[in-house]
Design an enzyme around this catalytic site. Structure first.
Site, PDB file in Angstrom:
ATOM      1  CB  CYS A  95      -2.522  13.381  58.610  1.00 39.76           C
ATOM      2  SG  CYS A  95      -1.988  12.336  59.980  1.00 39.76           S
ATOM      3  CG  HIS A 169      -1.809   9.500  56.590  1.00 47.06           C
ATOM      4  ND1 HIS A 169      -1.277  10.758  56.785  1.00 47.06           N
ATOM      5  CD2 HIS A 169      -2.536   9.578  55.439  1.00 47.06           C
ATOM      6  CE1 HIS A 169      -1.658  11.553  55.795  1.00 47.06           C
ATOM      7  NE2 HIS A 169      -2.429  10.867  54.973  1.00 47.06           N
TER       8      HIS A 169
END
EC number: 3.4.19.12
Length: 230
Positions: A95, A169
Site C-alpha cells: 500500500c 494501511h
C-alpha cells in the site's frame, strides 16, 4: 489478497523521498511530515502541496465503515473524472508503494523525471490499463519491487517479518479536475470527497484525515505526510 507479500514501508519522508529518487523522480517535490492537524502546525508545511498520504490502522470500526461506504456509493453513484489514475492492490503490504504511485501519477505534469526513470516507464506503460490490470502489472514489475524492498529496510524501525500480519494501511489524497479523491487500492473505486483546489488541497485532505481519526478515537496510530514543492 493472498499471493505476493512485500515488506511494509514506513510513513517516513526520508524513506519515501529516497525510494522515489531511486525510481528516477527528480527531487523538485519532496514528502514532508505533517506534525499535526491544527492550522498552526499545517502552516509549517511548505506550499504548494499536491498530495497527502495517510497511514492509519485497519480496525473493526473502519472495516464496518468501509463496507457501508462502498454499498452507499454503489447504490447512489458518484462522479469520478476519467483523468484519475487509480490502481487496485493485489500485493500484501504494497500500500505504501501504491500510495506513492497514486500521488505521482495524478500529478505527473508537475513532476520531473530523470532519464530512464523506472517510475515514469511504469506510469507510461500502464496509462491506458484498467485498475485491475495495473495491479497485475505491478506484481511482475521487478524494478519497483526490488526498490520497495530496499526502502522497507531503511526505516527508523526494524522491518517486520515478511509473514507478519500488518494492520496499518496507506491511502493517497489528491486533487484531480477540481475534486479531492481518496485513492485506496483495497477499495473498488476512487472516493470523491468534494471540491478542492491546489491552494486548499492540504486543508481539505486533512479534513478527510480527521474523519478517519474521529471514527477510531481510541487509536493513536495515524501519520500523514505531504508531497510539497521543494
Amino acid at each position: 489478497m493472498e499471493g505476493q507479500r512485500w515488506l511494509p514501508l514506513e510513513a517516513n519522508p526520508e524513506v519515501t523521498n529516497q525510494f522515489l529518487k531511486q525510481l528516477g523522480l527528480h527531487p523538485n517535490w519532496q514528502f514532508v511530515d505533517v506534525y499535526g492537524m491544527d492550522p498552526e502546525l499545517l502552516s509549517m508545511v511548505p506550499r504548494p502541496v499536491c498530495a497527502v498520504l495517510l497511514l492509519f490502522p485497519i480496525t473493526e470500526k473502519y472495516e464496518v465503515f468501509r463496507t457501508e461506504e462502498e454499498e452507499k456509493i454503489k447504490s447512489q453513484g458518484q462522479d469520478v473524472t476519467s483523468s484519475v489514475y487509480f490502481m487496485k492492490q493485489t500485493i500484501s503490504n504494497a500500500c505504501g508503494t501504491i500510495g506513492l504511485i497514486h500521488a505521482i501519477a495524478n500529478n505527473k505534469d508537475k513532476m520531473h523525471f530523470e532519464s530512464g526513470s523506472t517510475l515514469k516507464k511504469f506510469l507510461e506503460e500502464s496509462a491506458s490499463m484498467s485498475p485491475e490490470e495495473r495491479a497485475r502489472y505491478l506484481e511482475n514489475y521487478d524494478a519497483i519491487r526490488v526498490t520497495h524492498e530496499t526502502s522497507a529496510h531503511e526505516g527508523q524501525t526494524e522491518a517486520p517479518n515478511i509473514d507478519e500480519k500488518v494492520d496499518l494501511h496507506f491511502i493517497a489524497l489528491v486533487h484531480v479536475d477540481g475534486h479531492l479523491y481518496e485513492l485506496d487500492g483495497r477499495k473498488p473505486f476512487p472516493i470523491n470527497h468534494g471540491e478542492t483546489s491546489d491552494e486548499t488541497l492540504l486543508e481539505d485532505a486533512i479534513e478527510v484525515c480527521k474523519k478517519f481519526m474521529e471514527r477510531d478515537p481510541d487509536e493513536l496510530r495515524f501519520n500523514a505526510i505531504a508531497l510539497s514543492a521543494a
